[in-house]
Write a protein that holds these residues in place. Sequence first.
Motif, short mmCIF file in Angstrom:
data_model
loop_
_atom_site.label_atom_id
_atom_site.label_comp_id
_atom_site.label_asym_id
_atom_site.label_seq_id
_atom_site.Cartn_x
_atom_site.Cartn_y
_atom_site.Cartn_z
N ILE A 90 10.52 -10.09 -7.93
CA ILE A 90 9.11 -10.22 -8.36
C ILE A 90 8.18 -9.78 -7.23
N TRP A 91 8.55 -10.14 -5.98
CA TRP A 91 7.63 -9.84 -4.86
C TRP A 91 7.51 -8.34 -4.59
N VAL A 92 8.41 -7.54 -5.17
CA VAL A 92 8.31 -6.08 -4.96
C VAL A 92 7.35 -5.45 -5.97
N THR A 93 7.13 -6.14 -7.11
CA THR A 93 6.34 -5.56 -8.21
C THR A 93 4.97 -5.03 -7.75
N PRO A 94 4.20 -5.78 -6.91
CA PRO A 94 2.89 -5.22 -6.49
C PRO A 94 3.01 -3.85 -5.82
N LEU A 95 4.12 -3.64 -5.11
CA LEU A 95 4.31 -2.36 -4.43
C LEU A 95 4.39 -1.22 -5.46
N PHE A 96 5.03 -1.50 -6.61
CA PHE A 96 5.15 -0.48 -7.64
C PHE A 96 3.79 -0.11 -8.21
N SER A 97 2.92 -1.12 -8.36
CA SER A 97 1.59 -0.80 -8.91
C SER A 97 0.81 0.06 -7.90
N ILE A 98 1.00 -0.20 -6.59
CA ILE A 98 0.34 0.66 -5.57
C ILE A 98 0.93 2.07 -5.65
N GLY A 99 2.29 2.13 -5.70
CA GLY A 99 2.98 3.42 -5.71
C GLY A 99 2.62 4.29 -6.89
N ASN A 100 2.20 3.66 -7.99
CA ASN A 100 1.83 4.44 -9.17
C ASN A 100 0.38 4.89 -9.15
N LYS A 101 -0.38 4.32 -8.18
CA LYS A 101 -1.79 4.72 -8.09
C LYS A 101 -1.99 5.80 -7.01
N ARG A 102 -1.24 5.68 -5.91
CA ARG A 102 -1.44 6.64 -4.80
C ARG A 102 -0.13 6.78 -4.01
N ARG A 103 -0.15 7.73 -3.07
CA ARG A 103 1.03 7.93 -2.22
C ARG A 103 1.20 6.76 -1.27
N LEU A 104 2.43 6.29 -1.12
CA LEU A 104 2.69 5.18 -0.20
C LEU A 104 2.61 5.67 1.24
N GLU A 105 2.08 4.82 2.13
CA GLU A 105 2.01 5.14 3.56
C GLU A 105 2.82 4.10 4.33
N GLU A 106 2.99 4.36 5.62
CA GLU A 106 3.78 3.43 6.45
C GLU A 106 3.18 2.02 6.46
N ASP A 107 1.85 1.94 6.34
CA ASP A 107 1.20 0.62 6.37
C ASP A 107 1.56 -0.23 5.15
N ASP A 108 1.98 0.43 4.06
CA ASP A 108 2.31 -0.31 2.84
C ASP A 108 3.67 -1.02 2.94
N MET A 109 4.46 -0.63 3.93
CA MET A 109 5.82 -1.20 4.02
C MET A 109 5.74 -2.62 4.56
N TYR A 110 6.69 -3.44 4.12
CA TYR A 110 6.75 -4.82 4.62
C TYR A 110 7.41 -4.83 5.99
N GLN A 111 6.94 -5.75 6.83
CA GLN A 111 7.52 -5.84 8.18
C GLN A 111 8.99 -6.22 8.06
N VAL A 112 9.78 -5.69 9.00
CA VAL A 112 11.22 -5.95 8.96
C VAL A 112 11.49 -7.45 9.15
N LEU A 113 12.47 -7.99 8.43
CA LEU A 113 12.80 -9.41 8.55
C LEU A 113 13.33 -9.70 9.95
N PRO A 114 13.00 -10.87 10.53
CA PRO A 114 13.47 -11.17 11.90
C PRO A 114 14.98 -11.00 12.05
N ASP A 115 15.74 -11.37 11.01
CA ASP A 115 17.21 -11.25 11.08
C ASP A 115 17.67 -9.80 11.10
N ASP A 116 16.82 -8.89 10.61
CA ASP A 116 17.22 -7.48 10.52
C ASP A 116 16.68 -6.65 11.68
N ALA A 117 16.01 -7.29 12.64
CA ALA A 117 15.42 -6.54 13.76
C ALA A 117 16.52 -5.89 14.59
N SER A 118 16.27 -4.66 15.01
CA SER A 118 17.27 -3.87 15.74
C SER A 118 17.77 -4.59 16.99
N GLN A 119 16.82 -5.18 17.74
CA GLN A 119 17.21 -5.85 19.00
C GLN A 119 18.13 -7.04 18.74
#
Length: 1266
Positions: free
Chosen positions: A1-30
């Motif tokens: 469900i939490w991804v759905t707003p992203l789809f409505s943005i994606g259907n209105k305009r081109r997605l940019e890097e700012d639209d991406m969600y921050q990486v989860l702390p557990d998935d951080a490269s370091q």
Amino acid sequence: IWVTPLFSIGNKRRLEEDDMYQVLPDDASQVLGEELQRHWDKEVRMAAKELRIPKLTKAIVKCYGKPYAVLGIFSFTVIKVIQPVFLGKLIQYFEKYDPDNMDALYEALGYAAGISLSTVALTVLQIHYYYHVLRTGMKIRVAICHMIYKKALCLSSAAMGKTTTGQIVNLLSNDVNMFNEVTTNLHYLWIAPLQAVVVIILLWYEIGPSCLAGVAVLVFLMPLQTMFGKLFGSLRSKTAVLTDNRIRTMNEVVSGIRVIKMYAWEKPFSALVNEVRREEISKIMSSSYLRGLNMVSFFAASKIIVFITFTVYVLLGNTISASRVFVAVSLYGAIKITVTLFFPQAIEKVFETIISIGRIKNFLLLDEIERPNMRFTLEDNQDASVEIKDLICYWDKVNILQLTCLPSRLPQSSLLSAILGELPHNKGVLRVKGQLTYASQQPWVFPGTIRSNILFGKELHPQKYEKVLRACALKRDMELLPDGDLTVIGDRGATLSGGQKARVNLARAVYQDADIYLLDDPLSCIFLTFILPDSLTLEQPRILVTHQLQYLQAADQILVLKEGHMVARGTYSELQHSGVDFTSLLKRDEEEEPQTNNNHSVVKHAFSQNSISSRNSVVSHTTSMHSIKDGAEQLLEPVQTVAEESRSEGNISASLYFKYLNAGASILVMLGTILLSLIAEVAYVLQDWWLAYWAGEQEKLNINATVIVQNGLNITQELDLGFYMGIYAGLTLASVIFGFARSLVMFNVLVKAAQSLHNRMFNSILRTPVRFFDVNPIGRILNRFSKDISQLDSMLPNTFVDFSQSILQNIGVVVVAASVMPWILIPVVPLLIIFLFLRRYFLQTSRDVKRLESTTRSPVFSHLSSSLQGLWTIRAFGAEERFQNTFDAHQDLHSESWFLFLVTSRWFALRLDGICAAFVTVTAFGCLFLRDGLEAGAVGLVLSYAVTLLGNFQWTIRQSAEMENMMTSVERVVEYTELESEAPWETQKRPPPEWPSQGLITFDRVNFSYSSDGPVVLKDMKAVFRPKEKVGIVGRTGAGKSSLVSALFRLAEPEGRIYIDGVLTSEIGLHDLRQKMSIIPQDPVLFTGTMRKNLDPFSQHTDEDLWNALQEVQLKSVVEELPNKMETVLAESGSNFSVGQRQLVCLARAVLRKNRILIIDEATANVDPRTDELIQKTIRDKFRECTVLTIAHRLNTIIDSDRILVLGAGMIQEFDEPYVLLQNQESALYRIVQQTGKPEAASLVCVCVFIYNTCNGKSHFTIVRT
């Protein structure tokens, strides 16, 4: 469900890097990298204790094994196998249909509910399974990338010789991606056999021992697919080596593109890359054929199994019934995808991953730089110092040389290497007290702003910063550059001139609060050498390696090295009085030293030992670590490239699909493939339909039980088994044969398309103007040649074939179901419309996410490539942690887009599966509501197809979306096949064969700019260079010296006219022009390959010619000492040769070409005076009859020219004989000469006067006031 707003943005305009969600702390490269690194370090220690080779797999399993094992429970669902049992019971109800039996109806409703609930449960479990396994794959990949980069920062010089940039890029782009794939499939290795066992038990209960015939086919398939898996593994290891080679060559081509263009060497490099690519493709083609066989086994195995099962069943005297047929078909269908698709895929990926893990492990086990305990932090009131005693060092244990290295390296640089800890020392004492800083001989800058390059992680102190800019003569450059010190430097410093790079490189070292400054000839690339060590206003010890004698008087102490030994030491006056003529050591006659050239060039080390305590410049180890952490954020701000990477928008057009397919096949072949696919599909569907028809006919006979009288006997009428089985066997054989043919033809077409597009992209890159490489970082170009091409090679053909087969199968399923029960079309049509709408809605966002994933990958490669070039500088400054943090930041940005792609795909899958579950529910209950007049065979066919459709329909839609997302790689490759092209290599107008015979060059009102919207760097230039004339070209950095060469070689098209011997250069082909001029470039470039290929890539010269050319430049003895002489393969970028020797190889190339025009572009900037003199002597002797243009930083190399051209701000300031210019105290040349210091100026003037008098036949000297 939490991804759905992203789809409505994606259907209105081109997605940019700012639209991406921050990486989860557990998935951080370091976090991920450090955790896996701990397990790996532990494994390495354990292995050393147990005297075995460490296993990377063990570390990965310990780190991620437990949570991953638990995920298997999600995927092993008995539900999948129970579903056909419910189906069988439902069909039985129709076989024994009694309208009055309500109990049976309620029971049937229960089975229908069972089918529906099991479908819903399957949907929920699979969504969770795929989400978690893909995330685990991502975690392993990110952690391994972190470790690879960390290792790259620690590699010793010996280890660097065993790997290449190409290999490391390949590890980061292709090898680590195996973890994404293997985690998805690994569980099927145990799920498939387990599910098969459950199915066998249920089949035994349903049709008795006949099921064993079908099982025998499965048992035969599993080891066959395991064998395929092993073949995949061996092909993968061979392909990986070839891919390494190709990417390494690409890296060299992109890095040395200017030289390749000026030498007109595009064709041999094109042939070289095409040859490596051809070998790589032959391995990929074999892999693809194996994949094709695997895929056919997925489609054909179920057909063969059902055929064999029922043939045996009927031959054993049983009669076919609809419920038995469809339970068996559905049970085999339930495990078909697991056993014949996922199981072989798992084997394939496991073997490929084992190869990749082996390659990564070998890289992680390379030697690291050993830093023995030689660095000490300063105590209070202590002086910074470097103490050296009886030191013996080696680059290679085989060739131990006193304080030096292999004969091809320079002893003075080796001394600095030893102090830095880059060169291991064997014996003796080396103690460094205090913090070091270092300016390398070949300037290194990284992508980012000029300010971030100078600060290098330190805080900005405006006053100090200004002082450093002034001391390094950067103030005027900052005023000239568009954004001052916030100007973004391109990859490899593309936006700066050689001198500006050198000064930025020097400013970085000066800005650091160090105790000891190591300067490795940082001034060689700078014209107007007024940056004396003393003007840097440093009070700490400075060790300066220099070839420029004018600095010796400023030194407190001079150390003279020869062949790795110290031959003299003392102050300037002490050495003068000692009788050691150290300046003549540089000019020793060749007879005296016949063996060596560069390797004994004597160099001064100026030790400035001002006995001043280092006060607050003492940086203890702990504080320096703080400053690194503080600077980490500063570095993140400017790591941007010159121009943002282009990213397409909107749908993937049909024309792109056509371009892709047309690259691999003609229209005729495409039509043939489509026809073949249709025939295969018709055979496939007819086989199912025939089985249902047979069961139906048998059922009619059973119900009617017709008895006929034949020869007086009552005989029950039976079906003609031979007829039914014959057609059944024929259809089965046809579906298998056509299935194989279709699969192999399609893979062949798609792999050929990948080969064709790669070659087109490479040829397009070779033909594009140099400007393209200045504005596009190397990582961006390599990303397309590594990751995108890898998608085209293996992933895309797989998905494409899978999709095309699935879509045809679905059409077949619907057609058969509709022919039996037309009302099934009622739910199918709206279902299809909903699917297509969902797909369109999903792709609008998903495509953008995939494009972001591609563009956020480029900085990872750029950062790696840049770090490897500046490895010594990064280590000398102790900036490893900061660069690691930047790498992690780039990885996290990529992970954000990758994770987003993962969750958007799950969002799509959940909705597709949900709709399919609803469809199955409607069909199951619909059959019961319309129970009157339905045959059991028809119900069986419709229900089994509905369940098949559940899997296939959404799998097809998902694969079509996946395919469209992968087509973004084709889009990116096709974009590079259509780059702007420079002028043609050959034109209709060819110059005469002996042109140019004189070497007369005329510039007529020439304006020159590197791009249509760029600044004009040469303005209204008019000049004539006479035949056989030797012209020196001088001017401050940015005056337009190198631009003059670029205009002559047409690296960008100049305005105005340039004539050579009366031929207008803009009218002839670029190769005709460039092959007739020789150049010795500013940065000497050698390529991996043999020495012969480096001298003569077209094989136009005899061995004798090559050896004579090497003799001329006194490299013959060096090449003869190489293991295979001329056939010795050089290290990457010729790194096993010194800068001076590489410059001599470039001179040998010029000698071989025997052209009338020679251009020397600051070629002697990085060589010692002796090599410089050798080059000058060769030029005077060998090019006496040629027109020679020399761009120089050292006035003594051009003061004896016939005329000198002084440039300033792109215009000619003066152009005359040096003597005439020096007579005028207002002239620019006079001012430049005076800036070299009185002794040097006097010497230059004397030379000038002597040459003038000699030429004019005067025996006396004219006194010139200096």
